[in-house]
Design a protein around this motif. Sequence first.
Motif, PDB file in Angstrom:
ATOM      1  N   ARG A   1      28.976 -11.162   7.004  1.00 36.35           N
ATOM      2  CA  ARG A   1      28.428  -9.700   6.342  1.00 36.35           C
ATOM      3  C   ARG A   1      29.799  -9.464   5.683  1.00 36.35           C
ATOM      4  NH1 ARG A   1      24.685 -11.064   3.907  1.00 36.35           N
ATOM      5  NH2 ARG A   1      23.660  -8.477   3.559  1.00 36.35           N
ATOM      6  N   CYS A   2      29.453  -8.817   4.137  1.00 35.60           N
ATOM      7  CA  CYS A   2      30.775  -8.640   3.555  1.00 35.60           C
ATOM      8  C   CYS A   2      30.148  -6.984   2.751  1.00 35.60           C
ATOM      9  CB  CYS A   2      30.981  -9.161   2.458  1.00 35.60           C
ATOM     10  SG  CYS A   2      31.877 -11.036   3.033  1.00 35.60           S
ATOM     11  N   ALA A   3      30.867  -6.007   2.900  1.00 36.53           N
ATOM     12  CA  ALA A   3      30.998  -5.011   2.122  1.00 36.53           C
ATOM     13  C   ALA A   3      30.436  -4.712   0.748  1.00 36.53           C
ATOM     14  CB  ALA A   3      32.232  -4.284   1.816  1.00 36.53           C
ATOM     15  N   ASP A   4      30.365  -5.891  -0.347  1.00 34.75           N
ATOM     16  CA  ASP A   4      29.641  -5.806  -0.916  1.00 34.75           C
ATOM     17  C   ASP A   4      28.085  -5.962  -1.042  1.00 34.75           C
ATOM     18  OD1 ASP A   4      31.008  -8.416  -0.559  1.00 34.75           O
ATOM     19  OD2 ASP A   4      31.461  -8.156  -3.148  1.00 34.75           O
ATOM     20  N   GLU A   5      28.285  -6.514   0.057  1.00 37.95           N
ATOM     21  CA  GLU A   5      26.633  -7.190  -0.554  1.00 37.95           C
ATOM     22  C   GLU A   5      25.347  -5.980   0.885  1.00 37.95           C
ATOM     23  OE1 GLU A   5      27.360 -11.693   0.750  1.00 37.95           O
ATOM     24  OE2 GLU A   5      27.892 -10.493   2.586  1.00 37.95           O
TER      25      GLU A   5
ATOM     26  N   ALA B   1      24.755  -0.896   8.993  1.00 36.66           N
ATOM     27  CA  ALA B   1      23.728  -1.920   8.631  1.00 36.66           C
ATOM     28  C   ALA B   1      24.659  -3.440   8.314  1.00 36.66           C
ATOM     29  CB  ALA B   1      23.471  -1.530   6.868  1.00 36.66           C
ATOM     30  N   MET B   2      25.350  -3.834   9.167  1.00 38.78           N
ATOM     31  CA  MET B   2      25.962  -5.003   8.773  1.00 38.78           C
ATOM     32  C   MET B   2      25.384  -6.233   9.972  1.00 38.78           C
ATOM     33  SD  MET B   2      30.159  -5.278   7.719  1.00 38.78           S
ATOM     34  CE  MET B   2      30.116  -4.563   6.692  1.00 38.78           C
ATOM     35  N   LEU B   3      25.611  -5.104  11.013  1.00 38.19           N
ATOM     36  CA  LEU B   3      25.641  -5.150  12.271  1.00 38.19           C
ATOM     37  C   LEU B   3      24.158  -5.301  12.112  1.00 38.19           C
ATOM     38  CD1 LEU B   3      28.120  -2.790  14.407  1.00 38.19           C
ATOM     39  CD2 LEU B   3      28.511  -5.379  13.782  1.00 38.19           C
ATOM     40  N   ALA B   4      23.426  -4.268  12.091  1.00 36.70           N
ATOM     41  CA  ALA B   4      21.920  -4.631  12.203  1.00 36.70           C
ATOM     42  C   ALA B   4      21.127  -6.039  11.609  1.00 36.70           C
ATOM     43  CB  ALA B   4      21.195  -3.506  11.380  1.00 36.70           C
ATOM     44  N   GLU B   5      21.662  -6.725   9.926  1.00 30.98           N
ATOM     45  CA  GLU B   5      21.948  -7.401   9.479  1.00 30.98           C
ATOM     46  C   GLU B   5      21.695  -8.791  10.612  1.00 30.98           C
ATOM     47  OE1 GLU B   5      23.189  -7.235   6.364  1.00 30.98           O
ATOM     48  OE2 GLU B   5      22.120  -6.032   5.587  1.00 30.98           O
ATOM     49  N   ILE B   6      23.383  -8.660  11.068  1.00 31.50           N
ATOM     50  CA  ILE B   6      23.679 -10.144  11.487  1.00 31.50           C
ATOM     51  C   ILE B   6      22.771  -9.811  13.368  1.00 31.50           C
ATOM     52  CG2 ILE B   6      25.683 -10.643  13.224  1.00 31.50           C
ATOM     53  CD1 ILE B   6      27.568  -9.286  11.014  1.00 31.50           C
TER      54      ILE B   6
END
Length: 215
Positions: free
Chosen positions: A133-137, A145-150
């Motif tokens: 997961r990257c900051a621009d998405e 948010a990116m940890l929650a998505e993972i």
Amino acid sequence: MAFKVAIFDWDGTLVDSVEHIAESLHQAATELGFPALERNAYRNIIGLGMVEALDMLYPGLSREQMTSIREGYARYFFAKATMPQNVFAGMADVLADLRTGGRGCAVATGKSRRGLEKALLTSELGQHFDLTRCADETRSKPDPAMLAEIVAFYGIEPHEAVMIGDTVYDMDMAQRLGMPAIGVEWGVHDREALGQFSPRAVVGSVKDLRFALGI
């Protein structure tokens, strides 16, 4: 330490790229007439998304100015590929051993998708990761948010994963989600700064990281 998934930051944690990022930011900004900042200022924003980083470095940028700096940064940064020799010694083996042991591996980074995809290929680390997961998405660190998505991808709870990173943004992000974290001292921020966010451990060597991970 019991966990199902190890989530890694990229720059300064897996790959020795901090100075190259700082120099690329310095060159991109100063060639456009923006003031040169102390090197630590450029280092300190590594881990954030580029928009958030430039807002911190040069408050009040117009959209056009930000676009110009980002284009200059990309030109300087991509002039040098991330090669296997840029991976911190022993970290590729850590990833391989985690996978052999049945753990998932993911990346949560402030890099752009374009930058990470190139680095995953040229560093030869891409094979180790189920998800990146990257900051621009999504939203930039320290928003979790990116940890929650993972964790949603793996179908696990935050406490069943561990975040490994070199910045306060990594530690803060994990703490906000209730995820254990391990700080590494070979990147941007020191032990004292990382320790403010109550990580499970702050390690100064890959050997110590292996011990903290139980591999």
